[in-house]
Design an enzyme around this catalytic site. Structure first.
Site, PDB file in Angstrom:
ATOM      1  N   CYS A  43       4.003  -5.041 -14.130  1.00 21.05           N
ATOM      2  CA  CYS A  43       3.723  -3.955 -13.152  1.00 21.05           C
ATOM      3  C   CYS A  43       3.216  -4.869 -11.754  1.00 21.05           C
ATOM      4  O   CYS A  43       3.547  -6.154 -11.830  1.00 21.05           O
ATOM      5  CB  CYS A  43       2.738  -2.887 -13.693  1.00 21.05           C
ATOM      6  SG  CYS A  43       1.201  -3.783 -14.050  1.00 21.05           S
ATOM      7  N   SER A  44       2.583  -4.098 -10.914  1.00 22.91           N
ATOM      8  CA  SER A  44       2.229  -4.785  -9.811  1.00 22.91           C
ATOM      9  C   SER A  44       1.285  -5.958  -9.917  1.00 22.91           C
ATOM     10  O   SER A  44       1.571  -6.854  -9.221  1.00 22.91           O
ATOM     11  CB  SER A  44       1.601  -3.534  -8.954  1.00 22.91           C
ATOM     12  OG  SER A  44       0.579  -3.024  -9.517  1.00 22.91           O
ATOM     13  N   GLY A  55      -0.408  -6.656 -13.348  1.00 28.73           N
ATOM     14  CA  GLY A  55      -0.219  -7.163 -14.675  1.00 28.73           C
ATOM     15  C   GLY A  55      -1.471  -7.104 -15.347  1.00 28.73           C
ATOM     16  O   GLY A  55      -1.644  -7.904 -16.539  1.00 28.73           O
ATOM     17  N   TRP A  56      -2.709  -6.492 -14.929  1.00 29.53           N
ATOM     18  CA  TRP A  56      -3.723  -6.482 -15.778  1.00 29.53           C
ATOM     19  C   TRP A  56      -4.256  -5.298 -16.147  1.00 29.53           C
ATOM     20  O   TRP A  56      -5.475  -5.033 -16.717  1.00 29.53           O
ATOM     21  CB  TRP A  56      -4.973  -7.370 -14.926  1.00 29.53           C
ATOM     22  CG  TRP A  56      -4.937  -6.787 -13.338  1.00 29.53           C
ATOM     23  CD1 TRP A  56      -5.405  -5.419 -12.991  1.00 29.53           C
ATOM     24  CD2 TRP A  56      -5.173  -7.840 -12.444  1.00 29.53           C
ATOM     25  NE1 TRP A  56      -5.444  -5.381 -11.851  1.00 29.53           N
ATOM     26  CE2 TRP A  56      -5.268  -6.831 -11.291  1.00 29.53           C
ATOM     27  CE3 TRP A  56      -5.112  -9.058 -12.101  1.00 29.53           C
ATOM     28  CZ2 TRP A  56      -5.372  -7.382 -10.000  1.00 29.53           C
ATOM     29  CZ3 TRP A  56      -4.992  -9.523 -10.853  1.00 29.53           C
ATOM     30  CH2 TRP A  56      -5.428  -8.700  -9.585  1.00 29.53           C
ATOM     31  N   ASP A  57      -3.692  -4.215 -15.865  1.00 29.84           N
ATOM     32  CA  ASP A  57      -4.005  -2.714 -16.348  1.00 29.84           C
ATOM     33  C   ASP A  57      -2.994  -2.189 -17.112  1.00 29.84           C
ATOM     34  O   ASP A  57      -3.196  -1.978 -18.326  1.00 29.84           O
ATOM     35  CB  ASP A  57      -4.301  -1.845 -14.862  1.00 29.84           C
ATOM     36  CG  ASP A  57      -5.331  -2.373 -14.218  1.00 29.84           C
ATOM     37  OD1 ASP A  57      -6.327  -2.818 -14.825  1.00 29.84           O
ATOM     38  OD2 ASP A  57      -5.424  -1.989 -13.028  1.00 29.84           O
ATOM     39  N   ARG A  58      -2.047  -1.389 -16.684  1.00 31.87           N
ATOM     40  CA  ARG A  58      -0.880  -0.762 -17.453  1.00 31.87           C
ATOM     41  C   ARG A  58      -0.313  -1.919 -18.025  1.00 31.87           C
ATOM     42  O   ARG A  58       0.199  -1.599 -19.430  1.00 31.87           O
ATOM     43  CB  ARG A  58       0.161  -0.124 -16.361  1.00 31.87           C
ATOM     44  CG  ARG A  58      -0.504   1.131 -15.916  1.00 31.87           C
ATOM     45  CD  ARG A  58       0.379   1.614 -14.753  1.00 31.87           C
ATOM     46  NE  ARG A  58       0.549   0.737 -13.775  1.00 31.87           N
ATOM     47  CZ  ARG A  58       1.273   0.782 -12.746  1.00 31.87           C
ATOM     48  NH1 ARG A  58       2.049   1.925 -12.443  1.00 31.87           N
ATOM     49  NH2 ARG A  58       1.272   0.103 -11.546  1.00 31.87           N
ATOM     50  N   LYS A  93      -9.672  -6.861 -14.893  1.00 27.09           N
ATOM     51  CA  LYS A  93     -10.795  -6.706 -14.061  1.00 27.09           C
ATOM     52  C   LYS A  93     -11.822  -5.936 -14.738  1.00 27.09           C
ATOM     53  O   LYS A  93     -12.157  -4.687 -14.421  1.00 27.09           O
ATOM     54  CB  LYS A  93     -10.246  -6.204 -12.809  1.00 27.09           C
ATOM     55  CG  LYS A  93      -9.344  -7.209 -12.076  1.00 27.09           C
ATOM     56  CD  LYS A  93      -8.785  -6.507 -10.778  1.00 27.09           C
ATOM     57  CE  LYS A  93      -9.771  -6.771  -9.432  1.00 27.09           C
ATOM     58  NZ  LYS A  93      -9.261  -6.453  -8.429  1.00 27.09           N
ATOM     59  N   ARG A 114     -13.317  -2.361 -12.842  1.00 25.19           N
ATOM     60  CA  ARG A 114     -12.768  -1.202 -13.474  1.00 25.19           C
ATOM     61  C   ARG A 114     -13.969  -0.562 -13.910  1.00 25.19           C
ATOM     62  O   ARG A 114     -13.974   0.694 -14.202  1.00 25.19           O
ATOM     63  CB  ARG A 114     -11.823  -1.669 -14.423  1.00 25.19           C
ATOM     64  CG  ARG A 114     -10.483  -2.357 -13.744  1.00 25.19           C
ATOM     65  CD  ARG A 114      -9.792  -1.104 -12.911  1.00 25.19           C
ATOM     66  NE  ARG A 114      -8.561  -1.662 -12.448  1.00 25.19           N
ATOM     67  CZ  ARG A 114      -8.298  -2.180 -11.247  1.00 25.19           C
ATOM     68  NH1 ARG A 114      -9.371  -2.221 -10.583  1.00 25.19           N
ATOM     69  NH2 ARG A 114      -7.304  -2.709 -11.076  1.00 25.19           N
TER      70      ARG A 114
END
Length: 299
Positions: free
Chosen positions: A17-18, A20-23, A59, A63
């Site tokens: 994804c944009s 790479g640390w959430d979805r 993060k 978050r």
């Protein structure tokens, strides 16, 4: 689910994804929960979060809305992952080693900052803050209390090679009252006891009773051996003192009855060189009797 099905069918998958640390962390971690039974254990779930969330650079400070974070970056990404894991646990209760309490405690400590595990936006920040030296790890705390998080319905034999295929129908996605409504007194009063909680309490009570029974058995064995050893010692002492007591009692009875010494006893006394007056012999016998009685009473 799409990622898990593709991997089962032998198709290579790349997730991006944009940032790479959430979805990315969400989808990859959930796919591994569906595919690998190791990540459905207590230790495995910790390793999954450490690998796909902490090391990948989720993060947490931003978050989760910590003081040092950016308020515009707040988002419940980790809460969504924990909620989805609970949905899987509810649909497949025998496939997970941990229970609901385990997920609730992890979620609470993500936001509590009581441990340094989830502080910082990446590994570099955690190293700069020296969190490994200045704080405690949440994983050690959870491992020390692992008995509280055991799922009594877990069956490792049936879930070894099982790939989970959850249902995504709307009626099968439930509201997690154990997390979101646990502090509302009205809902808590109308909510009945969970079957899994009752099974957990029963399992803990049974284990405690079994340990207590083993402890009592060891005490009984120790008392039995102590009684046996004391009985042997008592028998030896009685055998030691019994002949002298019999001789002394017979002599006292003979003298107290006014009877004279028999010729045989006189002959034995003369042969042993014991020519004593009768009064002195009587005093010696009384003294010996009293001493032996004192010794036997002390024993």
């Amino acid at each position: 689910i799409f990622i898990a099905e593709a991997l089962v069918n032998g198709v290579s998958v790349i997730v991006h994804c944009s940032d790479g640390w959430d979805r990315t962390s969400q989808t990859c971690a959930l796919a591994q929960l569906l595919l690998d039974p190791f990540y459905r254990t207590i230790q495995g779930f910790q390793a999954l979060i450490q690998k796909d969330w902490l090391t990948f650079g989720h993060k947490f400070t931003d978050r989760c809305g910590f003081v040092a974070g950016d308020p515009k970056e707040t988002s419940p990404i980790m809460t969504q992952f924990i909620d989805t894991t609970w949905q899987l646990l509810r649909q497949f209760p025998a496939a997970f080693q941990f229970n609901e309490k385990y997920l609730v405690d992890i979620h609470d400590h993500v936001y509590s900052c009581q441990f340094g595990t989830f502080v910082g936006n990446c590994e570099r920040e955690r190293q700069e803050l020296r969190l490994a030296e200045r704080t405690y790890s949440l994983w050690g705390h959870l491992t020390n209390s692992a008995d509280e998080y055991i799922n009594p319905m877990f069956d490792p034999t049936n879930s070894t090679n099982e790939v989970l295929t959850p249902s995504t129908l709307p009626q099968n996605i439930l509201f997690w009252r154990g997390l979101y409504s646990r502090y509302e007194a009205g809902l808590q009063q109308t909510r009945g006891p969970e079957v899994i909680d009752l099974l957990t309490l029963t399992q803990i009570s049974t284990a405690s009773l079994e340990d207590h029974a083993k402890h009592l058995s060891r005490r009984v064995d120790g008392l039995r051996s102590m009684i046996s050893s004391n009985s042997k010692a008592t028998a030896g002492v009685v055998k030691k003192f019994l002949p002298s007591m019999v001789n002394i009692t017979a002599g006292v009875a003979n003298i107290a009855g006014g009877g004279s010494s028999s010729p045989r006893s006189i002959q034995n006394s003369s042969e042993q060189g014991e020519a004593k007056p009768s009064e002195k012999r009587f005093a010696d016998l009384k003294t010996g009797l009293s001493v032996d009685k004192c010794e036997s009473s002390k024993f």
